[in-house]
Design a protein around this motif. Sequence first.
Motif, PDB file in Angstrom:
ATOM      1  N   LEU A   1       0.831  -1.196   0.000  1.00 47.98           N
ATOM      2  CA  LEU A   1       0.000   0.000   0.000  1.00 47.98           C
ATOM      3  C   LEU A   1       0.873   1.255   0.000  1.00 47.98           C
ATOM      4  O   LEU A   1       1.936   1.270   0.624  1.00 47.98           O
ATOM      5  CB  LEU A   1      -0.905   0.016   1.232  1.00 47.98           C
ATOM      6  N   PRO A   2       0.458   2.311  -0.678  1.00 49.44           N
ATOM      7  CA  PRO A   2       1.245   3.557  -0.705  1.00 49.44           C
ATOM      8  C   PRO A   2       1.341   4.168   0.687  1.00 49.44           C
ATOM      9  O   PRO A   2       0.322   4.516   1.291  1.00 49.44           O
ATOM     10  CB  PRO A   2       0.456   4.459  -1.666  1.00 49.44           C
ATOM     11  N   PRO A   3       2.542   4.327   1.238  1.00 49.54           N
ATOM     12  CA  PRO A   3       2.691   4.741   2.635  1.00 49.54           C
ATOM     13  C   PRO A   3       2.266   6.170   2.921  1.00 49.54           C
ATOM     14  O   PRO A   3       2.011   6.515   4.075  1.00 49.54           O
ATOM     15  CB  PRO A   3       4.192   4.548   2.905  1.00 49.54           C
ATOM     16  N   GLU A   4       2.186   7.029   1.894  1.00 51.58           N
ATOM     17  CA  GLU A   4       1.799   8.418   2.166  1.00 51.58           C
ATOM     18  C   GLU A   4       0.395   8.534   2.744  1.00 51.58           C
ATOM     19  O   GLU A   4       0.031   9.552   3.331  1.00 51.58           O
ATOM     20  CB  GLU A   4       1.918   9.270   0.899  1.00 51.58           C
ATOM     21  N   ALA A   5      -0.407   7.474   2.586  1.00 54.04           N
ATOM     22  CA  ALA A   5      -1.749   7.480   3.156  1.00 54.04           C
ATOM     23  C   ALA A   5      -1.722   7.603   4.672  1.00 54.04           C
ATOM     24  O   ALA A   5      -2.663   8.124   5.281  1.00 54.04           O
ATOM     25  CB  ALA A   5      -2.494   6.203   2.752  1.00 54.04           C
ATOM     26  N   LEU A   6      -0.635   7.172   5.282  1.00 52.89           N
ATOM     27  CA  LEU A   6      -0.521   7.232   6.738  1.00 52.89           C
ATOM     28  C   LEU A   6      -0.489   8.664   7.252  1.00 52.89           C
ATOM     29  O   LEU A   6      -0.844   8.926   8.398  1.00 52.89           O
ATOM     30  CB  LEU A   6       0.739   6.492   7.196  1.00 52.89           C
ATOM     31  N   CYS A   7      -0.050   9.605   6.419  1.00 49.18           N
ATOM     32  CA  CYS A   7      -0.015  11.018   6.814  1.00 49.18           C
ATOM     33  C   CYS A   7      -1.190  11.812   6.243  1.00 49.18           C
ATOM     34  O   CYS A   7      -1.263  13.021   6.446  1.00 49.18           O
ATOM     35  CB  CYS A   7       1.303  11.654   6.385  1.00 49.18           C
ATOM     36  N   GLY A   8      -2.076  11.157   5.522  1.00 55.74           N
ATOM     37  CA  GLY A   8      -3.289  11.849   5.096  1.00 55.74           C
ATOM     38  C   GLY A   8      -3.451  12.060   3.613  1.00 55.74           C
ATOM     39  O   GLY A   8      -4.421  12.689   3.193  1.00 55.74           O
ATOM     40  N   ILE A   9      -2.524  11.567   2.781  1.00 55.23           N
ATOM     41  CA  ILE A   9      -2.743  11.617   1.333  1.00 55.23           C
ATOM     42  C   ILE A   9      -3.208  10.228   0.906  1.00 55.23           C
ATOM     43  O   ILE A   9      -2.395   9.327   0.662  1.00 55.23           O
ATOM     44  CB  ILE A   9      -1.474  12.035   0.570  1.00 55.23           C
ATOM     45  N   ASN A  10      -4.510  10.058   0.869  1.00 56.06           N
ATOM     46  CA  ASN A  10      -5.089   8.743   0.612  1.00 56.06           C
ATOM     47  C   ASN A  10      -5.446   8.603  -0.859  1.00 56.06           C
ATOM     48  O   ASN A  10      -6.450   9.140  -1.316  1.00 56.06           O
ATOM     49  CB  ASN A  10      -6.325   8.543   1.485  1.00 56.06           C
ATOM     50  N   THR A  11      -4.613   7.901  -1.601  1.00 53.32           N
ATOM     51  CA  THR A  11      -4.887   7.637  -3.015  1.00 53.32           C
ATOM     52  C   THR A  11      -5.508   6.258  -3.203  1.00 53.32           C
ATOM     53  O   THR A  11      -5.619   5.783  -4.328  1.00 53.32           O
ATOM     54  CB  THR A  11      -3.582   7.715  -3.830  1.00 53.32           C
TER      55      THR A  11
ATOM     56  N   HIS B   1       7.739   1.366  10.895  1.00 49.29           N
ATOM     57  CA  HIS B   1       8.712   1.061   9.846  1.00 49.29           C
ATOM     58  C   HIS B   1       8.413   1.804   8.550  1.00 49.29           C
ATOM     59  O   HIS B   1       9.249   1.853   7.653  1.00 49.29           O
ATOM     60  CB  HIS B   1       8.719  -0.448   9.575  1.00 49.29           C
ATOM     61  N   LEU B   2       7.202   2.395   8.448  1.00 48.28           N
ATOM     62  CA  LEU B   2       6.820   3.113   7.233  1.00 48.28           C
ATOM     63  C   LEU B   2       6.956   4.629   7.370  1.00 48.28           C
ATOM     64  O   LEU B   2       6.610   5.360   6.458  1.00 48.28           O
ATOM     65  CB  LEU B   2       5.377   2.770   6.853  1.00 48.28           C
ATOM     66  N   LEU B   3       7.458   5.086   8.524  1.00 48.49           N
ATOM     67  CA  LEU B   3       7.505   6.529   8.791  1.00 48.49           C
ATOM     68  C   LEU B   3       8.277   7.284   7.724  1.00 48.49           C
ATOM     69  O   LEU B   3       7.779   8.248   7.139  1.00 48.49           O
ATOM     70  CB  LEU B   3       8.122   6.783  10.165  1.00 48.49           C
ATOM     71  N   MET B   4       9.502   6.874   7.456  1.00 44.47           N
ATOM     72  CA  MET B   4      10.350   7.638   6.542  1.00 44.47           C
ATOM     73  C   MET B   4       9.763   7.655   5.132  1.00 44.47           C
ATOM     74  O   MET B   4       9.644   8.721   4.520  1.00 44.47           O
ATOM     75  CB  MET B   4      11.768   7.058   6.497  1.00 44.47           C
TER      76      MET B   4
END
Length: 297
Positions: free
Chosen positions: A142-152, A231-234
């Motif tokens: 899954l695209p990790p940027e979703a964790l910070c609020g960019i949900n594609t 582990h997906l933070l960076m």
Amino acid sequence: MRPTLGVVIPIYIRGAADLANLENTLKSIESQKSRPMEIVVSDDSDSHQFDSTRHVLSKFPSLNILYKINSHSRGISSNSNNGISYLTTDYVHCLHQDDSIIGDDLYSRILGSFSIQNLEWALLGGTANGNLIIPSLVKGFLPPEALCGINTIGGPSCVIFPNIPALRFNTNFNMLCDVAFFFDAQKQLGAPRIFKDTYIFYGMGEWQEQRRIIEEAVFKECLQIIGENPHLLMNSIIRVFRYSKRYEVKIRALRVAQSRRSNEIRFILIQFVIVCIRQRLRISTIGKELKNLFFNR
């Protein structure tokens, strides 16, 4: 053996517009070539809306809808889980009252491709405000940027998953309940199957719900979901800065990095500066956030 599918519609009715949306959702289920075996409407509206809701449901006798009032704590996650608890089917689709199914072959295709023996889960393509939202994976995940609020990836209505106790919506999440669920499903079952055809119409426009919730609430949920996926933070923060827009999410990502106090922050800063230069973002404005991030520790 062909698996069975149940649909949960978690509803919160505030007036005529919500009732009309619910009716459209039910019409889209009724039009399916292969209808779900069970349909549960879970309702945590105010009691004065119950009669109006029952009237809408009475228009669809062929669907054999099970109507249940959610007496637990309110919220979309709790309401969804309440509906799931009444299902006996192999798979679950949580279809929200603002959303509907596009076309008539969604369930026939899903049921024809899944099996009972091999637990799988699916993400469906959709559309919002005329824009396609087609889930995609990043190196198989899954695209990790979703964790910070960019949900594609899409909204909660885009996921179909096995009905197992380990997969339920986390009641600690509101705005990011879908994202938290996606990553939890990935932990449990591995990568999803992507159905890129446009199957879900999102009745609520992109980012509309986010505007209703204050930033601090979204930030709090981001912290929690990152804490469950450290582990997906960076990768999450780096990918956020690759977007040319969503300025507010970049600030949120910096705040997440600050709160985590990770050893990887220096690398994140370098990436951030590079992206700022490339995209000519408002560096002077963001400077305050950088000062707070690196000197107020």
